[in-house]
Scaffold this motif. Structure first.
Motif, mmCIF file in Angstrom:
data_model
loop_
_atom_site.group_PDB
_atom_site.id
_atom_site.type_symbol
_atom_site.label_atom_id
_atom_site.label_comp_id
_atom_site.label_asym_id
_atom_site.label_seq_id
_atom_site.Cartn_x
_atom_site.Cartn_y
_atom_site.Cartn_z
ATOM 1 N N PRO A 131 -29.625 14.565 -34.152
ATOM 2 C CA PRO A 131 -29.840 13.401 -33.281
ATOM 3 C C PRO A 131 -30.187 13.740 -31.841
ATOM 4 C CG PRO A 131 -27.934 13.044 -34.690
ATOM 5 C CD PRO A 131 -28.340 14.470 -34.878
ATOM 6 N N GLY A 132 -29.509 14.735 -31.252
ATOM 7 C CA GLY A 132 -29.763 15.056 -29.849
ATOM 8 C C GLY A 132 -31.209 15.414 -29.583
ATOM 9 N N THR A 133 -31.776 16.264 -30.422
ATOM 10 C CA THR A 133 -33.171 16.686 -30.259
ATOM 11 C C THR A 133 -34.122 15.510 -30.440
ATOM 12 O OG1 THR A 133 -32.639 18.890 -31.082
ATOM 13 C CG2 THR A 133 -34.957 18.257 -31.110
ATOM 14 N N ARG A 134 -33.858 14.692 -31.470
ATOM 15 C CA ARG A 134 -34.712 13.526 -31.735
ATOM 16 C C ARG A 134 -34.698 12.562 -30.542
ATOM 17 N NH1 ARG A 134 -38.382 13.584 -34.496
ATOM 18 N NH2 ARG A 134 -38.328 15.702 -33.840
ATOM 19 N N TRP A 135 -33.495 12.313 -30.014
ATOM 20 C CA TRP A 135 -33.356 11.374 -28.907
ATOM 21 C C TRP A 135 -34.040 11.896 -27.644
ATOM 22 C CZ3 TRP A 135 -32.650 6.486 -28.297
ATOM 23 C CH2 TRP A 135 -31.882 5.738 -29.192
ATOM 24 N N MET A 136 -33.982 13.209 -27.404
ATOM 25 C CA MET A 136 -34.634 13.743 -26.201
ATOM 26 C C MET A 136 -36.146 13.533 -26.250
ATOM 27 S SD MET A 136 -32.597 17.107 -24.813
ATOM 28 C CE MET A 136 -32.194 17.917 -26.342
ATOM 29 N N LEU A 137 -36.737 13.782 -27.420
ATOM 30 C CA LEU A 137 -38.172 13.512 -27.569
ATOM 31 C C LEU A 137 -38.459 12.026 -27.392
ATOM 32 C CD1 LEU A 137 -39.252 15.706 -30.642
ATOM 33 C CD2 LEU A 137 -39.814 16.075 -28.235
ATOM 34 N N ALA A 138 -37.614 11.211 -27.998
ATOM 35 C CA ALA A 138 -37.795 9.756 -27.930
ATOM 36 C C ALA A 138 -37.725 9.259 -26.487
ATOM 37 C CB ALA A 138 -36.737 9.056 -28.785
ATOM 38 N N PHE A 139 -36.764 9.774 -25.721
ATOM 39 C CA PHE A 139 -36.625 9.337 -24.329
ATOM 40 C C PHE A 139 -37.817 9.759 -23.476
ATOM 41 C CE2 PHE A 139 -31.819 8.979 -24.851
ATOM 42 C CZ PHE A 139 -31.837 7.598 -24.790
ATOM 43 N N THR A 140 -38.337 10.969 -23.696
ATOM 44 C CA THR A 140 -39.525 11.380 -22.936
ATOM 45 C C THR A 140 -40.652 10.383 -23.162
ATOM 46 O OG1 THR A 140 -38.964 13.735 -23.087
ATOM 47 C CG2 THR A 140 -41.243 13.191 -22.592
ATOM 48 N N GLU A 147 -26.955 7.249 -25.223
ATOM 49 C CA GLU A 147 -26.783 8.485 -24.450
ATOM 50 C C GLU A 147 -25.847 9.486 -25.142
ATOM 51 O OE1 GLU A 147 -23.717 5.576 -22.603
ATOM 52 O OE2 GLU A 147 -25.665 5.496 -23.631
ATOM 53 N N VAL A 148 -25.094 9.009 -26.131
ATOM 54 C CA VAL A 148 -24.258 9.921 -26.930
ATOM 55 C C VAL A 148 -24.653 9.854 -28.401
ATOM 56 C CG1 VAL A 148 -22.292 9.893 -25.338
ATOM 57 C CG2 VAL A 148 -22.443 8.137 -27.131
ATOM 58 N N ALA A 149 -25.846 9.323 -28.667
ATOM 59 C CA ALA A 149 -26.384 9.197 -30.033
ATOM 60 C C ALA A 149 -25.408 8.469 -30.953
ATOM 61 C CB ALA A 149 -26.727 10.577 -30.595
ATOM 62 N N LEU A 150 -24.868 7.335 -30.479
ATOM 63 C CA LEU A 150 -23.952 6.531 -31.280
ATOM 64 C C LEU A 150 -24.640 6.103 -32.572
ATOM 65 C CD1 LEU A 150 -21.037 5.667 -30.617
ATOM 66 C CD2 LEU A 150 -21.927 3.444 -29.932
ATOM 67 N N GLU A 170 -26.281 17.566 -22.582
ATOM 68 C CA GLU A 170 -27.682 17.969 -22.640
ATOM 69 C C GLU A 170 -28.592 16.754 -22.741
ATOM 70 O OE1 GLU A 170 -30.602 21.111 -25.029
ATOM 71 O OE2 GLU A 170 -28.707 20.492 -25.940
ATOM 72 N N LEU A 171 -28.200 15.796 -23.566
ATOM 73 C CA LEU A 171 -28.991 14.579 -23.727
ATOM 74 C C LEU A 171 -28.983 13.755 -22.444
ATOM 75 C CD1 LEU A 171 -30.640 12.615 -25.384
ATOM 76 C CD2 LEU A 171 -28.524 11.787 -26.453
ATOM 77 N N ILE A 172 -27.819 13.615 -21.828
ATOM 78 C CA ILE A 172 -27.718 12.846 -20.591
ATOM 79 C C ILE A 172 -28.518 13.508 -19.461
ATOM 80 C CG2 ILE A 172 -26.123 12.150 -18.750
ATOM 81 C CD1 ILE A 172 -24.118 11.401 -20.865
ATOM 82 N N ASP A 173 -28.453 14.822 -19.377
ATOM 83 C CA ASP A 173 -29.226 15.529 -18.352
ATOM 84 C C ASP A 173 -30.725 15.299 -18.544
ATOM 85 O OD1 ASP A 173 -26.968 16.511 -17.161
ATOM 86 O OD2 ASP A 173 -27.083 18.503 -18.076
ATOM 87 N N HIS A 174 -31.156 15.263 -19.804
ATOM 88 C CA HIS A 174 -32.577 15.009 -20.077
ATOM 89 C C HIS A 174 -32.948 13.589 -19.658
ATOM 90 C CE1 HIS A 174 -36.446 15.593 -22.054
ATOM 91 N NE2 HIS A 174 -36.310 14.376 -22.572
#
Length: 502
Positions: free
Chosen positions: A315-324, A340-343, A362-366
């Motif tokens: 989830p973290g990797t997927r969400w970072m791409l999604a947020f970009t 922000e915590v991939a709930l 890491e996700l929040i920093d991104h």
């Protein structure tokens, strides 16, 4: 002497930072510049135990304790992630267990489980003190069957016998308002103006706006904007409806459900095409007078994390791409609390879990990085949109505003990707500077070559080439000469002192 020496050593660095990369002058903030965070009050944070009379933490269908005071106490948490506005779930009095806010029984009272009118006013004030805006979720098509209006035989025409809109299973049976009835329209306009006067909120999120008559929305919009000219109306959309038609109704923006469905499919796993999203975004930019509110999930959908989990992806990797992608495409982002915590969670109650605040740093920093760039670079909020490359999960697009050009590259694939862009599409006399991970790309043989690792993204700014800075080199040489003279004088003084002692 030490102080002088320290100043000499620092001088080259001060000179270096005296020549920043130029940027478009910052303009006055508009709604297009906002980044919104939707929080479900009951599931966010418990800041006042005195109103916990109906909570049951062992039953997800019951109240969990979140309140206005809790939301106010976490405003810095929200702002630090880069959000400029919050959307709060319906604040009105509800039938028993109406934690989500949609079982309305009184439009003129706050939900006592969330707190008093005074505490809601304090939440709005504290948000405004931080430069943040507050939008309230205002359901306009349905109320609880327990609402006194339903039992009033004189108001039988206030309701429709049958609803054309699809009922959410987790909401259960609802009483559907007849928005073509003049008395209903007048009452809801009165409610809308009352809450603006009492709380100074900045906008309404009109739940189920897509199922409302245009004539109702036109009159409602006119009335509330007379109360507060800067008032913002965000409507809930659907995949079936063309959101553009709501512009004539005075709605400022609509949740782009069609784009959301495409984005969820695109980013739930690797190697997914992005051509459908690009096509929808092209449609959006062609209608540049109307804002698209872009999102991955909401209080009425399953969590995007659930789709990721079903694909056995991280989830973290997927969400970072999604947020970009979400933060750099036309329109503005709306992020559902807990993303922000991939709930995780299925549609309905499972999607409304209590936020634990166990940070995925890491996700929040991104999120912070892409949000900061979105605020600093007008091209990402007001710029044109032009797809450059789209193949096998790798997508590149360009945003331009005045003299500012931003290139966004998202590698949603399972291997490193190389993309070649003809220099003429950008500017062969400039270079691309990476703003997320750093790095620089210069044109070679009349082309820019971008290399992006698997499941990574980068935001590039087109900037003047960095070369030999004559002024800086001259200053550095001057520092060196001064430093050598200083050393010589110290040595000479020391020699003279030793000679006098002899």
């Amino acid at each position: 002497m030490k102080k002088k020496l320290c100043s000499l050593v620092l001088l080259p660095f001060l000179l270096l930072y005296a020549f920043p990369v130029g940027a478009v002058e910052k303009e006055e903030r508009t709604w297009q510049d906002e980044t919104m965070y939707y929080l479900m009050t009951d599931r966010f944070y418990n800041g006042d135990n005195k109103n916990d009379t109906e909570i049951n933490n062992n039953d997800m269908h019951a109240y969990q304790g979140g309140d206005f005071t809790g939301a106010a106490s976490k405003l810095d948490y929200i702002k630090d992630m880069g959000f400029t506005s919050i959307i709060i779930s319906p604040v009105f009095q509800n039938a028993d267990a109406g934690y989500h806010g949609y079982w309305i029984t009184d439009f003129y009272e706050t939900n006592k489980q969330f707190g008093s009118l005074k505490e809601l006013q304090q939440l709005v004030k504290e948000a405004h003190d931080r430069g943040m805006k507050v939008i309230v979720d205002f359901p306009i098509t349905r109320v609880s069957p327990a609402h006194p209006w339903v039992k009033d035989t004189g108001k039988a025409e206030w309701f429709r016998a049958k609803s054309e809109q699809q009922e959410e299973k987790w909401l259960g049976p609802m009483a559907v308002l007849n928005l073509e009835n003049e008395a209903v329209k007048q009452e809801l306009m009165k409610v809308g103006k009352w809450w603006i006067e009492k709380t100074d909120v900045d906008g309404y999120y009109l739940s189920d706006a897509v199922h409302s008559p245009i004539s109702f929305l036109q009159d409602f919009s006119k009335e509330v904007k007379q109360q507060k000219s800067s008032f913002f109306l965000l409507g809930e959309g659907s995949e079936e409806e063309d959101i553009e038609r709501f512009k004539e109704a005075g709605i400022d923006s609509m949740m782009n459900a069609k784009l959301s469905a495409s984005l969820r499919e695109q980013f739930k796993t690797v190697n997914q095409p992005s051509d459908q999203s690009a096509s929808l975004l092209n449609e959006t930019t062609e209608k540049d007078s109307f804002l698209s509110a872009n999102y991955f999930d909401s209080n009425k959908t399953a969590r995007f994390t659930k789709m990721i989990e079903q694909e056995n992806m991280f989830p973290g990797t997927r969400w970072m791409l999604a947020f970009t992608y979400l933060y750099t495409i036309p329109g503005f982002p709306v992020v559902y609390y807990g993303s922000e915590v991939a709930l995780n969670g299925e549609e309905g109650v499972e999607s409304h879990r209590l936020l634990s605040f166990k940070e995925d740093q890491e996700l929040i920093d991104h999120m912070k990085k892409v949000s900061e760039l979105r605020q600093k670079l007008p091209a990402l909020t007001k710029g044109t949109y032009e797809p450059i490359y789209d193949k096998d999960g790798m997508t590149v697009f360009k945003r331009q505003y005045q003299d500012e050009t931003i290139v966004v590259a998202v590698n949603n694939s399972d291997k490193a990707q190389k993309v070649v862009i003809p220099a003429e599409e950008l500017n062969g006399n400039k270079e691309l500077r990476g703003l997320l991970s750093g790095g620089m790309v210069r044109p070679e043989e009349e082309k820019f070559t971008l290399i992006i690792d698997r499941e990574e993204s980068e935001i590039f700014a087109l900037a003047e080439k960095t070369g030999v800075n004559k002024l800086f080199i001259t200053a550095l040489a001057a520092v060196y000469v001064i430093f050598m003279i200083f050393i010589y004088l110290v040595w000479k003084r020391g020699k003279a002192a030793r000679a006098s002692n002899d």
